[in-house]
Design a protein around this motif. Structure first.
Motif, short mmCIF file in Angstrom:
data_model
loop_
_atom_site.label_atom_id
_atom_site.label_comp_id
_atom_site.label_asym_id
_atom_site.label_seq_id
_atom_site.Cartn_x
_atom_site.Cartn_y
_atom_site.Cartn_z
N THR A 115 -77.55 -96.42 -11.82
CA THR A 115 -76.47 -95.96 -12.70
C THR A 115 -75.36 -95.35 -11.85
O THR A 115 -75.61 -94.89 -10.73
CB THR A 115 -76.98 -94.91 -13.70
N ILE A 164 -72.30 -92.52 -11.72
CA ILE A 164 -71.65 -91.32 -12.25
C ILE A 164 -70.33 -91.16 -11.52
O ILE A 164 -70.30 -91.11 -10.28
CB ILE A 164 -72.54 -90.08 -12.05
N GLN A 203 -62.65 -94.93 -11.94
CA GLN A 203 -62.55 -95.51 -13.27
C GLN A 203 -61.85 -96.86 -13.21
O GLN A 203 -62.23 -97.82 -13.88
CB GLN A 203 -61.81 -94.56 -14.21
N TYR A 262 -71.42 -100.59 -19.48
CA TYR A 262 -71.04 -99.66 -20.54
C TYR A 262 -71.41 -98.23 -20.15
O TYR A 262 -72.23 -98.01 -19.23
CB TYR A 262 -71.72 -100.04 -21.86
N TYR A 263 -70.82 -97.28 -20.85
CA TYR A 263 -71.11 -95.88 -20.57
C TYR A 263 -72.24 -95.41 -21.47
O TYR A 263 -72.15 -95.45 -22.71
CB TYR A 263 -69.87 -95.01 -20.83
N ASP A 264 -73.34 -94.97 -20.85
CA ASP A 264 -74.50 -94.48 -21.57
C ASP A 264 -74.35 -92.96 -21.74
O ASP A 264 -74.46 -92.21 -20.78
CB ASP A 264 -75.79 -94.81 -20.79
N ARG A 265 -74.12 -92.52 -22.98
CA ARG A 265 -73.88 -91.10 -23.22
C ARG A 265 -75.12 -90.26 -22.98
O ARG A 265 -75.02 -89.07 -22.64
CB ARG A 265 -73.37 -90.89 -24.66
N TRP A 266 -76.29 -90.86 -23.16
CA TRP A 266 -77.53 -90.11 -22.91
C TRP A 266 -77.71 -89.85 -21.41
O TRP A 266 -78.06 -88.74 -21.00
CB TRP A 266 -78.71 -90.91 -23.46
N LYS A 267 -77.47 -90.88 -20.59
CA LYS A 267 -77.60 -90.72 -19.14
C LYS A 267 -76.34 -90.13 -18.50
O LYS A 267 -76.37 -89.74 -17.34
CB LYS A 267 -77.90 -92.08 -18.50
N LYS A 268 -75.23 -90.12 -19.28
CA LYS A 268 -73.94 -89.66 -18.78
C LYS A 268 -73.56 -90.43 -17.52
O LYS A 268 -73.15 -89.85 -16.50
CB LYS A 268 -73.96 -88.15 -18.51
N TYR A 293 -72.56 -94.80 -16.05
CA TYR A 293 -72.28 -96.20 -16.36
C TYR A 293 -73.51 -97.04 -16.01
O TYR A 293 -74.15 -96.84 -14.97
CB TYR A 293 -71.06 -96.69 -15.58
#
Length: 324
Positions: free
Chosen positions: A24, A26, A42, A62-68, A70
């Motif tokens: 992932t 960040i 970005q 996509y941006y995973d809000r749970w993992k904070k 991409y």
């Protein structure tokens, strides 16, 4: 600063490679890694997204809000989920199908199909399983032999096998028409028809007992309804005993009728009684007799009469042996 010297394409390729390997991203960490602003990171991520969209790929970021962070995803994943790998490995280990050397290699290779970040977890889970794995007595490597036999089946050419049964001192030579390979209870089996005789049903050979084999130039047609189907044969063979195709009917009064359907895939319920169910089934060979006798008072064979009488004789002999 490093960001002034690091070409953008290098950053993008680095991030794309790590994303496809299951890592992932960040933004803050990537900005620190490359010593540039988060806005630049970005833009790099947007470039990856644009590329995937332009290529009309099944892949996307996509941006995973749970993992904070991409995350890279695909509609046809290139890796297996942890749950899938764990389940496959458990089934593989419990099968005891391969000698330890081959089993260890398969475990390692399947583990490498997981995302890189998850491989260590699976390795720890499997470490004890690998250490305690008990290989079968024959200890013979099978992967290459299984593949070569599969190629011979596809070629539809007769083969000469050198087959050594458990108590044989030397292997005997047999010319057969190979039609399938199936696995059952620890062993792989070659399903084949003899070349010299015209049988209505095939013979079963344990693959680990085939010392070697050679493919001939003799072509053959698949004799089982013009197209041998391993799945259909598997439904009708029990305990890897070959023999004539038997259609029979029996009454079952045991506590788990579902177990009958699991053991006999061709079985179907034809009548419901107050004290049990009546099944019909179609099977190959003698193996079914072993299963029927093992069910004791829970099974009553209803027909055909010749099959019922045969089982009655076997049952009587067993009782006489153990009552002496």
């Amino acid at each position: 600063m490093r960001g002034d010297k690091e070409p953008q394409i290098h950053r993008i390729l680095s991030m794309y490679e790590r994303l496809t390997n299951g890592e992932t991203l960040i933004k803050k960490e990537e900005a620190t890694r490359f010593q540039i602003s988060e806005k630049s990171i970005q833009r790099d991520i947007d470039s990856i997204r644009d590329f995937l969209e332009l290529e009309k790929s099944n892949e996307y970021v996509y941006y995973d809000r749970w993992k904070k962070a991409y995350v890279f995803e695909t509609k046809t994943p290139g890796w297996l989920r942890n749950e899938e790998i764990f389940a496959i490995l458990k089934v593989l280990i419990e099968s005891r199908a391969f000698p330890k050397k081959e089993m260890d290699s398969l475990i390692d290779k399947l583990t490498q199909l997981a995302k890189k970040g998850d491989q260590t977890v699976i390795q720890k889970m499997m470490a004890n399983e690998k250490h305690l794995y008990v290989e079968l007595f024959h200890k013979k490597e099978l992967l290459d032999k299984l593949w070569q036999l599969s190629l011979a089946i596809q070629a539809k050419k007769a083969i000469v096998i050198h087959y050594k049964r458990e108590f044989d001192e030397q292997a005997s030579e047999r010319k057969v028409k190979p039609v399938g390979i199936i696995f059952s209870e620890y062993y792989f089996y070659l399903i084949a028809y003899p070349v010299v005789k015209d049988f209505d049903y095939p013979t079963i050979y344990r693959v680990d007992r085939i010392e070697r084999f050679e493919q001939t130039l003799i072509p053959f047609k698949v004799p089982y309804h013009e197209r041998f189907q391993e799945g259909e044969f598997r439904k009708r063979v029990q305990f890897m005993y070959s023999g004539d195709l038997i259609n029979f009917k029996f009454k079952f009064t045991g506590p788990s009728p579902q177990a009958v359907l699991d053991r006999l895939p061709t079985a179907r319920v034809v009548e419901k009684l107050d004290d049990g169910l009546v099944f019909e089934a179609e099977v190959f060979g003698k193996g079914i007799k072993m299963w029927l006798l093992s069910q004791g008072e829970f099974v009553e064979v209803l027909g055909p009469e010749s099959f019922r009488n045969e089982l009655a004789i076997i049952h009587k002999k067993i009782n006489q042996k153990y009552t002496k």
